[in-house]
Structures are given as structure tokens and as C-alpha cells.
Design a protein around this motif. Structure first.
Motif, PDB file in Angstrom:
ATOM      1  N   ILE A  37     -14.471 -34.047  55.838  1.00 11.71           N
ATOM      2  CA  ILE A  37     -13.213 -33.600  55.226  1.00 11.71           C
ATOM      3  C   ILE A  37     -13.378 -33.460  53.722  1.00 11.71           C
ATOM      4  N   LEU A  38     -14.029 -34.438  53.081  1.00 10.64           N
ATOM      5  CA  LEU A  38     -14.258 -34.353  51.635  1.00 10.64           C
ATOM      6  C   LEU A  38     -15.127 -33.164  51.278  1.00 10.64           C
ATOM      7  N   ALA A  39     -16.144 -32.868  52.097  1.00 13.25           N
ATOM      8  CA  ALA A  39     -17.009 -31.716  51.841  1.00 13.25           C
ATOM      9  C   ALA A  39     -16.217 -30.418  51.948  1.00 13.25           C
ATOM     10  N   GLN A  40     -15.335 -30.317  52.936  1.00 12.40           N
ATOM     11  CA  GLN A  40     -14.505 -29.122  53.085  1.00 12.40           C
ATOM     12  C   GLN A  40     -13.573 -28.952  51.894  1.00 12.40           C
ATOM     13  N   LEU A  41     -12.985 -30.037  51.442  1.00  9.87           N
ATOM     14  CA  LEU A  41     -12.111 -29.960  50.275  1.00  9.87           C
ATOM     15  C   LEU A  41     -12.899 -29.557  49.032  1.00  9.87           C
ATOM     16  N   HIS A  42     -14.096 -30.087  48.898  1.00  7.82           N
ATOM     17  CA  HIS A  42     -14.944 -29.749  47.755  1.00  7.82           C
ATOM     18  C   HIS A  42     -15.297 -28.260  47.768  1.00  7.82           C
ATOM     19  N   GLU A  43     -15.578 -27.717  48.960  1.00  4.68           N
ATOM     20  CA  GLU A  43     -15.893 -26.288  49.085  1.00  4.68           C
ATOM     21  C   GLU A  43     -14.689 -25.428  48.688  1.00  4.68           C
ATOM     22  N   ARG A  44     -13.484 -25.920  48.946  1.00  4.88           N
ATOM     23  CA  ARG A  44     -12.274 -25.178  48.598  1.00  4.88           C
ATOM     24  C   ARG A  44     -11.911 -25.338  47.132  1.00  4.88           C
ATOM     25  N   GLY A  45     -12.674 -26.133  46.406  1.00  3.46           N
ATOM     26  CA  GLY A  45     -12.418 -26.303  44.987  1.00  3.46           C
ATOM     27  C   GLY A  45     -11.543 -27.487  44.647  1.00  3.46           C
ATOM     28  N   ILE A  46     -11.248 -28.299  45.625  1.00  9.07           N
ATOM     29  CA  ILE A  46     -10.429 -29.492  45.381  1.00  9.07           C
ATOM     30  C   ILE A  46     -11.387 -30.660  45.193  1.00  9.07           C
ATOM     31  N   HIS A  47     -11.345 -31.242  43.999  1.00  7.41           N
ATOM     32  CA  HIS A  47     -12.281 -32.313  43.672  1.00  7.41           C
ATOM     33  C   HIS A  47     -11.544 -33.636  43.509  1.00  7.41           C
ATOM     34  N   ARG A  48     -12.300 -34.705  43.550  1.00  6.69           N
ATOM     35  CA  ARG A  48     -11.721 -36.037  43.373  1.00  6.69           C
ATOM     36  C   ARG A  48     -11.397 -36.261  41.901  1.00  6.69           C
ATOM     37  N   ARG A  49     -10.325 -36.971  41.648  1.00  6.89           N
ATOM     38  CA  ARG A  49      -9.923 -37.257  40.274  1.00  6.89           C
ATOM     39  C   ARG A  49     -10.990 -38.071  39.552  1.00  6.89           C
ATOM     40  N   SER A  50     -11.704 -38.918  40.267  1.00  8.09           N
ATOM     41  CA  SER A  50     -12.719 -39.753  39.632  1.00  8.09           C
ATOM     42  C   SER A  50     -13.857 -38.902  39.072  1.00  8.09           C
ATOM     43  N   GLU A  51     -14.137 -37.752  39.676  1.00 10.76           N
ATOM     44  CA  GLU A  51     -15.175 -36.864  39.153  1.00 10.76           C
ATOM     45  C   GLU A  51     -14.761 -36.318  37.790  1.00 10.76           C
ATOM     46  N   ARG A  52     -13.493 -35.976  37.641  1.00 12.93           N
ATOM     47  CA  ARG A  52     -12.977 -35.444  36.380  1.00 12.93           C
ATOM     48  C   ARG A  52     -13.082 -36.513  35.293  1.00 12.93           C
ATOM     49  N   THR A  53     -12.757 -37.734  35.628  1.00  9.13           N
ATOM     50  CA  THR A  53     -12.814 -38.827  34.660  1.00  9.13           C
ATOM     51  C   THR A  53     -14.250 -39.119  34.257  1.00  9.13           C
ATOM     52  N   LYS A  54     -15.173 -39.122  35.204  1.00  4.96           N
ATOM     53  CA  LYS A  54     -16.580 -39.370  34.908  1.00  4.96           C
ATOM     54  C   LYS A  54     -17.148 -38.266  34.020  1.00  4.96           C
ATOM     55  N   ALA A  55     -16.774 -37.026  34.310  1.00  5.83           N
ATOM     56  CA  ALA A  55     -17.274 -35.903  33.530  1.00  5.83           C
ATOM     57  C   ALA A  55     -16.775 -35.992  32.089  1.00  5.83           C
ATOM     58  N   ALA A  56     -15.540 -36.414  31.923  1.00  9.69           N
ATOM     59  CA  ALA A  56     -14.971 -36.523  30.579  1.00  9.69           C
ATOM     60  C   ALA A  56     -15.614 -37.659  29.787  1.00  9.69           C
ATOM     61  N   THR A  57     -15.981 -38.722  30.464  1.00 10.33           N
ATOM     62  CA  THR A  57     -16.568 -39.870  29.782  1.00 10.33           C
ATOM     63  C   THR A  57     -18.037 -39.630  29.436  1.00 10.33           C
ATOM     64  N   HIS A  58     -18.742 -38.890  30.271  1.00 10.91           N
ATOM     65  CA  HIS A  58     -20.173 -38.673  30.059  1.00 10.91           C
ATOM     66  C   HIS A  58     -20.468 -37.577  29.048  1.00 10.91           C
ATOM     67  N   SER A  59     -19.521 -36.716  28.753  1.00 11.20           N
ATOM     68  CA  SER A  59     -19.834 -35.638  27.816  1.00 11.20           C
ATOM     69  C   SER A  59     -19.451 -35.939  26.412  1.00 11.20           C
TER      70      SER A  59
END
Length: 59
Positions: A37-59
């Protein structure tokens, strides 16, 4: 060896073992389902909020 309660004791161990095995199987199958289910959502462009937070902290 077990006396008069052998049937009860063995049945209790059997039911307990069967219950634990069913729960383990259930968790494994549900984990696979949730991963799909998570893979299908990822393919549709729906990502987990934690990914957004990690990306913001690492850059």
C-alpha cells in the motif's frame, strides 16, 4: 507422567502454540500488505510526512 491432567495440559500448550503461530503469520502478512500500500501511494506521488521533515533537516 502428567497424571490426570495430561489432556488439559497438552491441549493448553497446543492452543497457545497455535495462537502464537497465527499471530506471527498475521503480522507478517499484514506487514507485506502495508508495504504494498505504501509503495502504491508513493507511486501516486503521496509521500510520508517524515520524508519531508528528513529532507528539510538534511539539506
Amino acid at each position: 507422567m502428567f497424571g490426570n491432567y495430561a489432556g488439559f495440559i497438552l491441549a493448553s500448550y497446543g492452543v497457545t502454540a497455535a495462537t502464537i503461530l497465527v499471530l506471527i503469520l498475521w503480522v507478517l502478512l499484514d506487514g507485506r500488505k502495508q508495504t504494498k500500500i505504501l509503495a502504491q501511494l508513493h507511486e501516486r506521488g503521496i509521500h510520508r510526512r517524515s520524508e519531508r521533515t528528513k529532507a528539510a533537516t538534511h539539506s
